[in-house]
Every structure is written in C-alpha cells, then in structure tokens.
Design an enzyme around this catalytic site. Structure first.
Site, PDB file in Angstrom:
ATOM      1  N   CYS B 130       0.814  -1.224   0.000  1.00  0.00           N
ATOM      2  CA  CYS B 130       0.000   0.000   0.000  1.00  0.00           C
ATOM      3  C   CYS B 130       0.849   1.276   0.000  1.00  0.00           C
ATOM      4  CB  CYS B 130      -0.924   0.021   1.203  1.00  0.00           C
ATOM      5  SG  CYS B 130      -1.856  -1.489   1.376  1.00  0.00           S
ATOM      6  N   HIS B 272      -2.720   8.010   6.097  1.00  0.00           N
ATOM      7  CA  HIS B 272      -3.008   6.740   5.427  1.00  0.00           C
ATOM      8  C   HIS B 272      -4.441   6.338   5.800  1.00  0.00           C
ATOM      9  CE1 HIS B 272      -2.103   3.029   3.421  1.00  0.00           C
ATOM     10  NE2 HIS B 272      -2.265   2.293   4.506  1.00  0.00           N
ATOM     11  N   HIS B 306     -10.012   2.027  -0.276  1.00  0.00           N
ATOM     12  CA  HIS B 306      -8.558   1.865  -0.231  1.00  0.00           C
ATOM     13  C   HIS B 306      -8.115   1.373  -1.609  1.00  0.00           C
ATOM     14  CE1 HIS B 306      -4.557   1.158   0.811  1.00  0.00           C
ATOM     15  NE2 HIS B 306      -4.683   0.420   1.902  1.00  0.00           N
TER      16      HIS B 306
END
Lengths: 239, 379
Positions: B130, B272, B306
């Site tokens: 990620c 994040h 996400h």
C-alpha cells in the site's frame, strides 16, 4: 542461488517458521537473503532490495480463486478462504519477512514482477552507493516457472558493498563499475523471471577471468526495450 | 540539487474520472462506495467497493486502462512526452477477477511492461504494497532532485476490487464486513471509534514530476513542489504495525529530515487512515508524537475506498489540491472520533486553512512505510 528450501529450514528454523506457509518463490528469496546475511557488515542496517516474483501466487491461491468463481451464494454457505493464500499474491512478502528476520528498519525497496527489473534494481543500488546513501545492499529474488502448477522455483541474490569484499567464497573481488543501457529496435521476446537473470549473472561471474569484464544481459532477461551491459573489474582479493 | 515540481496530474477512481471531479466530490463529502453485485454473488461478507464505472467490454482490462487514463491526463496537462520521461509506477498485485464462473488472471508485471513501453528510462516498477504509490513518487523525486533525470511520470494503479481479494482481505481481518441497515457508503470510517476495516477501491493517479529548471525552459506551469520523501520498515509483523506506531514515526521523521523541516512547518497531514482498528491507532500515535494536535489530519479513504498501490498517488494529488486551494476535505464517515486518536481530525465539512505544506503518509502491509511532503507552488 538456491532451489531448495531445505537449507533455510535447517539453518534458520525461526525464520523458516515465519515463512513456512508462504509460496516457494518467497521462501527461496528469504533463504537467499538469510544465506547472504552472514557476509554483511550489519544486517539490520543494510539496504534491503527485493524483486517480486514475475509469476506471483501459488497453486493453492488459484485453486481457491477457481472455487470462488464456481461458488453460488444461493447455496448459502459463505465462502471461506485460507488467509495465507491471499498472502501468496502480495508483492512485498519477501521484503517484509527479511526485514522482520533481520530487525531491519533501514531502507527497504521492492521492485515489481516485471521483466528486467533486476537491472533497474542494480542501477538503483549503484546510485545509492555512489551518493553515499548506502554502505551495503542485499538484493534478493525468488520466482517460479508456473505459479498455477507450482513448478520449479529458483532463488538468487547478491550482496553489494562499497567496502572491499570477497566474491562468494572465493579469493576474488568483483567491482561493478557501471550498467549501460541502449535501446533495442527488434523488441526481443522476454521471459519474465525475477531470479533467473541474477542467477545467470552469478554463473558468469564465477566463470570470468581476472581483469575487466563485460556482461551482456541475455535479451530474454531484459525488459525487451533495452540491451543492458554490466561493466566491472575482477581482481584477487589480496591485491 | 534540483527543485522538483509537479507539472501534470491525472486520476481516476470511484469518486470521479479526473482530478477536478474527485476533488469536488471530496469537498462535498460524497462517497464513491456502493454495493457490488459481483461481491454479493460470490457470497463475500463485504459487498461494498469503490468501483469505477467503465464500459463492460473493457471490464477485464482495468489493469491496463486505468493507468493509461491517469497518465494520459497528466501528460496532457504537462505537455510532456512519454519518450522524454522516465516512469516510476506501481501496477499493484495481479488481477484476479471472476467472470461467468471462471477466473480472469492477469499479471501486474505484464501490465507494467505494456504501460512502460513508450517511456524513456528509468522504467521502474515499485512493489511495496500500500506504500507503492507514495514510494514511486518518492523515487521519481530523488531521480530528478539528483539531476539524473529531468522528467518522470510517477504514481500507481490498482484493479484489485474483486471477490478474490475481498474474501482474502476479509480472512485477514482487514475489511469492513457488511452490517444490516447500513449504507455501504458508510462502511469505511477512518479514525472513528466504530471503525472496522477498509473497503477496496479501484483507481489510478499519475503525477508528472519535473526539475524546476526543465519546467521553466518548457514554460510548464508548476502545480506544486515535492520537498521531502522518506521511508522506513516496521520490522515487526506481516499483518499489523507495532501498537505504538514507531515504524510510522521513523518514516515521518526521516521525511521531515529529508526536507530539512521541523514538524511545526507542516500545516496538514493527509493520513493513510484505512479504518483498520490497529492501523489507525498506530498511525494516530505516531502523528501525535510528531505533531501533537497542531497539524489537522484527514483521510480520503472513507470516500473512495482503499485503492492500494494507487492510494499514495491519489492522495498526493489531493495534497497538491489542498496546498493550492487551502481547503482540506473532511474525513468521510468520521462521526465519533476514537478518543485514543489524539489528533485534530477534520470531520463533516472542509476546513479552510493557510496551507503551505502537506505531509502525505502511506503504510503498507508487511511494514513498508513511505511519506512525502508537498508544497504549494511558488506564486
């Protein structure tokens, strides 16, 4: 180079326990890094540079995906997947496992599973050393021929240092002085494999005579857009 | 050392098909998350996702078409050419989609190879989970700052929104499982006390990075500047960060050091903020130790999901918008902040601030961390 996980299982049982459920390419990449670690100045501070498999996944992952594709929710059971299989698709698994095993919080870099990334990674390492951002770097990879069948797998890696270091267990030093890239017009057919290019380079270095060397990367191990040539010098470690 | 400016941006995600539409959606606190038939048919416990409206004929080509769309937008704005630019990009994980009872499997490496074919060098595929989008931009920034390169396209794309990955991430405990009577658009709640995981989204974002000198020579307009980049590794656990967020903190402090800035010189943090129970708390603890409550914090993942390897690049694009407009989008679905997250969290509506610099963070599964500092263009 490594093509069997037995060495990792025997030499580093703690590390093996942490990766035993992963797919073979990841286990071999970690095994290679573990083997090279004994030659590092400080494994917790070396740059860790991983090449993700070009053939990601595992037979278990693709079998689960097929079962899921055939699943019909009207049966009403709710599909269950072993979470480990999902990890087999993750691109930074070997990098993370090695970082954890070595307690390394320093620089970690993962290159993806595309053709020719090994040479991008070597250049990247060389640039970091040239600008004194890095003292040593572990470059490691594992890959397989066919992820759906789980066929032959191979791991390969290099330890690069800006300190005088012997090459493998020999009395020789290999100094890499540069990589040259030149465009290729013919667009050769490449065979993406994260570890094979490094393994062939290691074999070539084993065979090379003392003195200057030039190594042309086999075209099937490039990205298909460029020819790549490595230049360096091989000398006696005592000299 | 060269100054590094951004001269083009492009983005596609569930909230819009251009940077402007995505930005407008974020300011309006809208959501791109909806219930997806593919996930429901597969019996997934989470059926919410940030899907992109696309031509069904190209549904299986998202791994190729998404990055192409984002890159084409960015290059058009910059008026740079592929042949004169390097490429630092992440195409994420392999595509695993279900279609008519069968599995479509496409290699992310092959997607990158196709994408890279008309670019100059370097052509680097970044793979740090990620954190990939952020790290790709950071690597391009370093190349240009060092003077080795004038122009580089950087960013990431992800086409992982499928039953295979949703079921898999659910098994890892990372996904927000459906709740009766809850709108799927409300499922992902970053930093909320009721958060229970993320929702997957597809997307791509591209930035054209360029030396200030090159941009000046070409007459290209600067949309903002990248002034810092840092990374770290947790070296802790494959599935979770350390509770105290020490790996994230190390990454943030390295980024500040790279930019030669103090924490007090950061005006906003684009977190994040995936809405996992452990991840958000670890990040909040790291941010609190570095910034206290001084720097307002927001996350966009509640609105667009996400987007994995694209997330950092989309968020860098958002950070540039924050720098240039002074508006900070709210954190969608953040209703009741977790009291343990001792931050100034932006909720419900945009906040107008005098913003010069934004820190944007990405923390990957397995403990790969990366962060950028972006600065508003010099007026």
């Amino acid at each position: 180079m490594l093509d069997d996980v037995a060495e990792l299982r025997a030499s580093a049982p703690d590390v093996w326990r942490s990766v035993r459920r992963f797919n073979t390419p990841v286990q071999l990449a970690v095994g290679v890094a573990q083997r090279l670690a004994s030659s590092t100045l400080d494994r917790s501070n070396a740059d860790l540079v991983a090449l993700a498999p070009c053939q990601a996944g595992s037979p278990e992952l693709y079998r689960s995906a097929s079962e899921l594709a055939a699943y019909d929710d009207r049966v009403g059971r709710g599909f269950r997947l072993n979470p480990t299989y999902t990890l087999h698709a993750v691109d930074n698994l070997a990098l993370s496992a090695v970082s954890i095993a070595f307690g390394n919080r320093a620089c970690g870099m993962g290159f993806g599973g595309a053709a020719g990334q090994a040479w991008e990674a070597l250049e990247w390492i060389q640039q970091r050393m040239a600008e004194a951002s890095s003292v040593e770097a572990l470059l490691f990879a594992g890959d397989q021929e066919d992820s759906k069948r789980g066929s032959a797998a191979l791991g390969a890696g290099l330890l690069l240092s800006n300190q005088p270091t012997r090459f493998a267990d020999t009395d020789r030093r290999v100094e890499l002085s540069g990589l040259e890239w030149s465009p290729t017009a013919e667009g050769p057919r490449v065979q993406p494999h994260a570890a094979r290019g490094l393994a062939e380079l290691l074999s070539a270095l084993d065979r090379a005579e003392l003195g200057e060397f030039r190594y042309s990367v086999p075209v099937d191990q490039t990205d298909g857009r460029s020819r790549v040539e490595l230049r360096g010098v091989i000398s006696c470690s005592a000299s | 050392m060269q100054r590094v400016v951004v001269t083009g941006v492009g983005a596609v995600c569930a909230l819009g098909s251009s940077p402007d539409t995505i930005w407008k959606g974020l300011l309006e606190n809208r959501s791109g998350i909806r219930r997806l038939l593919e996930l429901a048919r597969a019996g997934a416990r989470s059926t919410a996702g940030g899907a992109i409206e696309s031509d069904p004929a190209h549904e299986g080509d998202l791994d190729r078409s998404l990055p192409e769309r984002a890159i084409a937008q960015a290059l058009a704005q910059s008026e740079a050419t592929r042949g004169a630019a390097g490429l630092c990009w992440s195409t994420g994980l392999d595509t695993l989609r279900l279609s008519h009872g069968a599995t479509i499997h496409r290699s992310s490496g092959e997607a990158f190879q196709q994408l890279a074919q008309h670019f100059g060098r370097p052509r680097r595929m970044i793979a740090v989970a990620c954190a990939s989008g952020t790290q790709a931009i950071g690597e391009a920034y370093r190349e240009i700052r060092s003077g080795r390169l004038d122009v580089c396209v950087a960013g990431g794309s992800s086409a992982m929104l499928s039953a295979c990955y949703t079921v898999g991430f659910d098994a890892l405990g990372a996904i927000a499982v459906d709740r009766p009577d809850e709108d799927p658009a409300d499922a992902c709640k970053p930093f909320d006390r009721a958060r229970r995981g993320f929702v997957l989204g597809d997307g791509a974002a591209a930035l054209v990075l360029e030396s200030a000198t090159s941009a000046q020579v070409r007459g290209a307009r600067s949309l903002g500047e990248i002034v810092g980049f840092g990374t770290s590794q947790d070296a802790f656990d494959l599935n979770r960060p350390p509770d105290d967020g020490c790996g994230a903190e190390l990454c943030i402090r390295r980024t500040l050091a790279d930019a030669a800035l103090d924490a007090a010189e950061i005006d906003v943090v684009n977190a994040h903020g995936t809405a996992t129970a452990i991840g958000d708390l670890a990040e909040a603890r790291a941010l609190a130790r570095v910034f206290g409550r001084r720097a307002p914090v927001h996350s966009v993942k509640g609105a667009l999901g996400h987007t994995m390897s694209a997330a950092g690049a989309i968020e860098a694009m958002v950070a540039l918008q924050v720098c240039s407009t002074g508006y900070v989008p709210p954190t969608r679905n953040l209703v009741s902040p977790d009291p343990r997250c001792e931050l100034d969290l932006i909720q419900q509506s945009p906040r107008s601030l005098d913003v010069r610099r934004v820190l944007s963070t990405s923390f990957g599964m397995g403990g790969q961390n990366a962060a950028l500092i972006l600065e508003r263009p010099t007026r």
